[in-house]
Design a protein around this motif. Structure first.
Motif: not given
Length: 398
Positions: A225-254
């Motif tokens: 669900i979290k990844m679906a929410l993150m991907q849905e939020s990617m409407k602009t490059r700024e959104d995508s960069v913000k989403c990228l940071k969330s993915f990096e945080a998820l990857y750091a933990n798992d």
């Protein structure tokens, strides 16, 4: 001088009125009345007086909640004994009272932890609030579940949300939860996150799903669900960069999670961060040269840059580890494009025949094209090898 006496008298009278307002709150037997009285005099009270006033509001709410809970317990006992005469329960009134009690308890706790009129910090209510409220929170879930069954999603979200918010409240930060573990939090937070998403409140949805991610039992579903929410939020490059940071945080933990890795690596490529993508892929392959997902993503990145030989090599290695319809389709696409760069059909033919085998395997694994769009590529391969009148070509042309 007379004016000064009058002003002094006014000040004394005013102070007396404020004190009277606090006494009215503490003497009140009605929650709404006490709440209104408190709001009218809140700015004039000291920290310890505010704590006392909010504690009174908690008491009034708990009186209502505990009254309804006692009826529930009595009804359960009557049922166990086979007796009739079940009493009516104001479930929603109980849930609202519990929600109010938790909110007021947070305010009480906040002021209780601040210096009192003498400048000392001497909390009086912290432990009492914890012990009184922690075990009652489950009733928010029970009533919320009832609302959900009636398709009242707004109420369900409100009550599930109150349950989750209270669990992460500073009020319970130092509470020993080992004696009374919150086994429902992860699942309730996950459902609350979904309800918030359906209500188009993305901030709440992410907040609740983040709580659910911390629970081992709910982690897998919450992560999807979290990844679906993150991907849905990617409407602009700024959104995508913000989403990228969330993915990096998820990857750091798992970092072992293939889904997180794939999304992170793909997002690096989408954002043009080729160096970061390459670094991520190389580190993963250095750790495990036979990592199927890393090889597939690396091949995809090479395919997107028209590096056909490199892509073909990585896709073939990935396919030797695990046959996958998408990888087979990408492999066929890369081989076809390599063939297209050759001058004659005789040079192209061996590559086209090789492509045919890979795409037919993709068709076998994914006949309904749920993972990969192999159909057009296979049609094009048949067309180039056998012509438009071949039965295989005609079948895919339909």
């Amino acid at each position: 001088m007379k004016k000064l006496f009058i002003m002094a008298a006014m000040i004394v009278a005013s102070s007396s009125a404020f004190a009277q307002d606090l006494k009215s709150v503490l003497k009140s037997k009605d929650y709404a009345e006490a709440q209104g009285q408190l709001q009218s005099c809140l700015s004039t009270l000291s920290n310890d007086e505010k704590a006392k006033a909010y504690h009174k509001l908690v008491e009034l709410s708990l009186n209502k909640a505990n009254h309804e809970i006692s009826i529930i317990q009595e009804n359960q006992m009557m049922k166990q004994m086979g007796q009739t005469g079940e009493k009516a329960v104001d479930n929603m009134g109980m849930a609202v009272a519990l929600k109010n009690a938790l909110l007021d308890a947070e305010q009480c706790d906040k002021y209780d932890a601040l210096p009192n009129a003498k400048g000392k910090v001497a909390p009086k209510f912290h432990k009492k609030l914890q012990e009184a409220l922690w075990p009652l929170r489950i009733h928010l879930v029970i009533v919320g579940q009832g609302a959900l069954e009636k398709e009242d999603q707004k109420t369900a979200l409100d009550l599930f949300g109150a349950y989750v918010e209270s669990a992460v409240s500073p009020l319970f930060a130092d509470f020993d939860k080992t004696k009374a573990p919150d086994e429902n939090l992860g699942e309730v937070a996950r459902v609350a996150g979904v309800l918030a998403y359906q209500n188009k409140n993305m901030d709440l949805a992410n907040k609740y799903i983040d709580v659910s991610l911390k629970d081992t039992a709910s982690y897998k579903d919450a992560l999807s669900i979290k990844m679906a929410l993150m991907q849905e939020s990617m409407k602009t490059r700024e959104d995508s960069v913000k989403c990228l940071k969330s993915f990096e945080a998820l990857y750091a933990n798992d970092s072992e999670n293939e889904t997180i890795f794939t999304n992170l690596a793909t997002l690096y490529g989408t954002l043009g961060m080729k160096d970061k993508q390459a670094d991520l892929l190389n580190k993963r392959l250095a750790k495990n040269p036979n990592d199927f997902m890393a090889l597939a993503v690396k091949g995809q990145a090479e395919m997107n840059e028209s590096k056909w030989d490199e892509a073909i090599a990585d896709f073939k290695k990935a396919n030797s580890i695990k046959e996958d319809a998408l990888v087979l389709t990408w492999l066929g696409f890369s081989i076809n494009n390599k063939a297209a760069g050759l001058a004659t059909f005789d040079q192209q033919k061996p590559l086209l025949e090789e492509t045919q085998g890979y795409l037919e395997k993709a068709r076998q694994l994914d006949p309904n094209q749920e993972r990969a769009n192999w159909r057009y590529l296979l049609y094009n391969t048949y067309y180039n090898l056998y012509g438009e009148n071949d039965a295989r070509t005609k079948e895919l042309a339909q």
